[in-house]
Design a protein around this motif. Structure first.
Motif, PDB file in Angstrom:
ATOM      1  N   TYR A 172       0.843  -1.116   0.039  1.00 41.97           N
ATOM      2  CA  TYR A 172      -0.007  -0.022   0.227  1.00 41.97           C
ATOM      3  C   TYR A 172       0.913   1.283   0.124  1.00 41.97           C
ATOM      4  CZ  TYR A 172      -3.685  -3.276   1.490  1.00 41.97           C
ATOM      5  OH  TYR A 172      -4.582  -4.363   1.620  1.00 41.97           O
ATOM      6  N   PRO A 173       1.385   1.532  -1.263  1.00 42.56           N
ATOM      7  CA  PRO A 173       2.390   3.002  -1.059  1.00 42.56           C
ATOM      8  C   PRO A 173       1.619   3.971  -0.651  1.00 42.56           C
ATOM      9  CG  PRO A 173       1.759   2.363  -3.412  1.00 42.56           C
ATOM     10  CD  PRO A 173       0.984   1.199  -2.267  1.00 42.56           C
ATOM     11  N   GLY A 174       2.642   4.863  -0.189  1.00 38.63           N
ATOM     12  CA  GLY A 174       2.178   6.048   0.530  1.00 38.63           C
ATOM     13  C   GLY A 174       2.737   6.472   1.897  1.00 38.63           C
ATOM     14  N   LEU A 175       2.666   7.623   2.197  1.00 39.89           N
ATOM     15  CA  LEU A 175       3.528   8.279   3.472  1.00 39.89           C
ATOM     16  C   LEU A 175       2.824   7.515   4.606  1.00 39.89           C
ATOM     17  CD1 LEU A 175       3.972  11.927   2.658  1.00 39.89           C
ATOM     18  CD2 LEU A 175       5.729  10.267   2.675  1.00 39.89           C
ATOM     19  N   SER A 176       1.521   7.176   4.670  1.00 37.35           N
ATOM     20  CA  SER A 176       0.874   6.645   6.025  1.00 37.35           C
ATOM     21  C   SER A 176       1.430   5.310   6.458  1.00 37.35           C
ATOM     22  CB  SER A 176      -0.715   6.844   5.958  1.00 37.35           C
ATOM     23  OG  SER A 176      -1.017   6.268   4.877  1.00 37.35           O
ATOM     24  N   SER A 177       1.612   4.533   4.921  1.00 35.51           N
ATOM     25  CA  SER A 177       1.901   3.031   5.347  1.00 35.51           C
ATOM     26  C   SER A 177       3.534   3.259   5.502  1.00 35.51           C
ATOM     27  CB  SER A 177       1.697   2.404   3.838  1.00 35.51           C
ATOM     28  OG  SER A 177       0.641   2.328   3.517  1.00 35.51           O
ATOM     29  N   TYR A 178       4.477   3.948   5.035  1.00 29.83           N
ATOM     30  CA  TYR A 178       5.571   4.100   5.348  1.00 29.83           C
ATOM     31  C   TYR A 178       5.881   4.587   6.787  1.00 29.83           C
ATOM     32  CZ  TYR A 178      10.649   5.465   5.705  1.00 29.83           C
ATOM     33  OH  TYR A 178      11.942   5.646   6.072  1.00 29.83           O
ATOM     34  N   ALA A 179       5.201   5.382   7.543  1.00 32.84           N
ATOM     35  CA  ALA A 179       5.178   5.918   8.529  1.00 32.84           C
ATOM     36  C   ALA A 179       4.957   4.847   9.667  1.00 32.84           C
ATOM     37  CB  ALA A 179       4.279   6.954   8.950  1.00 32.84           C
ATOM     38  N   GLU A 180       3.933   4.015   9.412  1.00 29.78           N
ATOM     39  CA  GLU A 180       3.560   2.822  10.058  1.00 29.78           C
ATOM     40  C   GLU A 180       4.509   1.790  10.052  1.00 29.78           C
ATOM     41  OE1 GLU A 180       0.178  -0.735  10.125  1.00 29.78           O
ATOM     42  OE2 GLU A 180      -0.229   1.332   9.210  1.00 29.78           O
ATOM     43  N   ASP A 181       5.202   1.434   9.126  1.00 33.26           N
ATOM     44  CA  ASP A 181       6.429   0.483   8.610  1.00 33.26           C
ATOM     45  C   ASP A 181       7.509   1.091   9.481  1.00 33.26           C
ATOM     46  OD1 ASP A 181       5.133  -1.327   7.251  1.00 33.26           O
ATOM     47  OD2 ASP A 181       6.040  -0.609   5.390  1.00 33.26           O
ATOM     48  N   LEU A 182       7.832   2.207   9.572  1.00 32.14           N
ATOM     49  CA  LEU A 182       8.923   2.866  10.289  1.00 32.14           C
ATOM     50  C   LEU A 182       8.856   2.795  11.785  1.00 32.14           C
ATOM     51  CD1 LEU A 182      11.654   4.557  10.089  1.00 32.14           C
ATOM     52  CD2 LEU A 182      10.092   6.579   9.972  1.00 32.14           C
ATOM     53  N   THR A 183       7.726   3.170  12.187  1.00 32.62           N
ATOM     54  CA  THR A 183       7.144   2.927  13.633  1.00 32.62           C
ATOM     55  C   THR A 183       7.337   1.701  14.259  1.00 32.62           C
ATOM     56  OG1 THR A 183       5.689   4.703  13.375  1.00 32.62           O
ATOM     57  CG2 THR A 183       5.680   3.412  15.401  1.00 32.62           C
ATOM     58  N   LYS A 184       7.035   0.733  13.218  1.00 29.01           N
ATOM     59  CA  LYS A 184       6.780  -0.815  13.735  1.00 29.01           C
ATOM     60  C   LYS A 184       8.489  -1.203  13.822  1.00 29.01           C
ATOM     61  CE  LYS A 184       5.380  -5.102  12.223  1.00 29.01           C
ATOM     62  NZ  LYS A 184       4.375  -5.993  11.405  1.00 29.01           N
ATOM     63  N   GLU A 185       9.113  -0.855  12.837  1.00 33.72           N
ATOM     64  CA  GLU A 185      10.620  -1.274  12.782  1.00 33.72           C
ATOM     65  C   GLU A 185      11.687  -0.589  14.044  1.00 33.72           C
ATOM     66  OE1 GLU A 185      14.723  -0.556  10.010  1.00 33.72           O
ATOM     67  OE2 GLU A 185      12.599  -0.116   9.254  1.00 33.72           O
ATOM     68  N   GLU A 186      11.176   0.742  14.217  1.00 36.92           N
ATOM     69  CA  GLU A 186      11.781   1.500  15.189  1.00 36.92           C
ATOM     70  C   GLU A 186      11.572   1.010  16.773  1.00 36.92           C
ATOM     71  OE1 GLU A 186      14.968   3.818  16.723  1.00 36.92           O
ATOM     72  OE2 GLU A 186      14.341   3.464  14.612  1.00 36.92           O
ATOM     73  N   PHE A 187      10.291   0.454  16.794  1.00 37.28           N
ATOM     74  CA  PHE A 187       9.800   0.156  18.327  1.00 37.28           C
ATOM     75  C   PHE A 187       9.403  -1.422  18.493  1.00 37.28           C
ATOM     76  CE2 PHE A 187       9.101   4.784  17.707  1.00 37.28           C
ATOM     77  CZ  PHE A 187       9.808   5.389  18.555  1.00 37.28           C
ATOM     78  N   LYS A 188       9.747  -2.134  17.526  1.00 43.52           N
ATOM     79  CA  LYS A 188       9.440  -3.535  17.925  1.00 43.52           C
ATOM     80  C   LYS A 188      10.436  -4.087  19.100  1.00 43.52           C
ATOM     81  CE  LYS A 188      11.929  -5.291  13.849  1.00 43.52           C
ATOM     82  NZ  LYS A 188      12.013  -6.147  12.747  1.00 43.52           N
TER      83      LYS A 188
END
Length: 269
Positions: free
Chosen positions: A253-269
């Motif tokens: 699902y390309p887009g800034l909101s999806s990227y922000a969600e992936d970024l948050t998941k990667e940083e805080f998992k």
């Protein structure tokens, strides 16, 4: 419909490459529950709304209303001068959640697996909710269609082919006629129109349903062109392996909101 079972992504890839290679074109559809049938979202929406004794005439009239309203409201979101057709609208409607006669497929096995893991199980199907991958040979599907009998070289159809005109959404004039006389019968396989970044990222393809109101997996010749594979393993492990292979939400699902969600998941998992 017979079911095959695998226990890992590597097993799934091996299954596809060794057991189902009957042609150079295979499409995939991932679903969360093995009991779910291959039927378009418009039928599911009408059945969920309590429409009794569903007919193709009812389906086409509802579809005509949906397309008209979508055209009226979506104009600000289309590039200026973009050539809009019924197929253009249906493809975009389908990928943004509006019910249509289209059923989504992808040429990417891993994208299909992402979809199989993405949605939450429906409580009414909880006992059967295991990730399932449907594998379709679109060429064989089209060659089993009664309309194309005698055409052994028919392949995947394009939205610009005259052969798909019988599956077009109805005009007002055609709505005054009996739909069973003007719309194609069995489903056909059609290339997706890559008219937005979501369809392109998902490598989307479609089967288009006609007047036969039967799920694709329950049609008489379905075992000639369909395989059903259940992936039996821990869901968290499957998701972890998909991430290692680079299949993230922002890729599907390309887009800034999806990227922000992936970024948050990667940083805080």
């Amino acid at each position: 419909m017979n079911e095959d079972r695998v226990s890992s992504i590597s097993d799934l890839v091996e299954y596809v490459t060794s057991s189902t290679r009957t042609s150079n074109k295979l499409w995939f559809r991932g679903v969360r529950c093995s009991e779910w049938h291959l039927e378009p979202s418009l039928w599911r929406a009408l059945n969920a709304s309590g429409t009794p004794n569903l007919t193709i005439d009812q389906i086409m009239r509802v579809e005509a209303r949906l397309i008209t309203r979508f055209r009226q409201q979506s104009l600000p979101y289309w590039p200026a001068g973009y050539n809009q057709s019924e197929w253009e609208h249906l493809c975009v409607m389908q990928h943004h959640g509006a019910p249509t006669r289209l059923l989504d497929w992808t040429t990417s096995l891993l994208t299909a697996l992402y979809f199989a893991l993405e949605s939450s199980p429906d409580s009414t199907h909880a006992h059967a909710c295991v990730p399932t991958i449907w594998i379709l040979d679109p060429v064989v599907l089209n060659r089993t269609n009664q309309l194309y009998s005698g055409y052994p070289h028919i392949g995947v159809l394009s939205p610009t082919d005259m052969d798909v005109d019988r599956w077009l959404p109805p005009t007002q004039g055609r709505l005054q006629m009996n739909m069973s006389q003007v719309i194609g019968r069995e489903p056909i396989a059609m290339y997706g129109l890559y008219n937005n970044d979501r369809i392109a990222s998902q490598q989307g393809m479609f089967t288009v349903f006609g007047q036969v109101i039967t799920p694709l997996d329950e049609l008489e010749q379905s075992e000639r062109y369909l395989r059903k594979v259940i992936v039996e393993t821990e869901l968290s492990k499957l998701r972890e392996h998909l991430e290692l292979l680079g299949v993230h939400k922002s890729r599907v699902y390309p887009g800034l909101s999806s990227y922000a969600e992936d970024l948050t998941k990667e940083e805080f998992k």
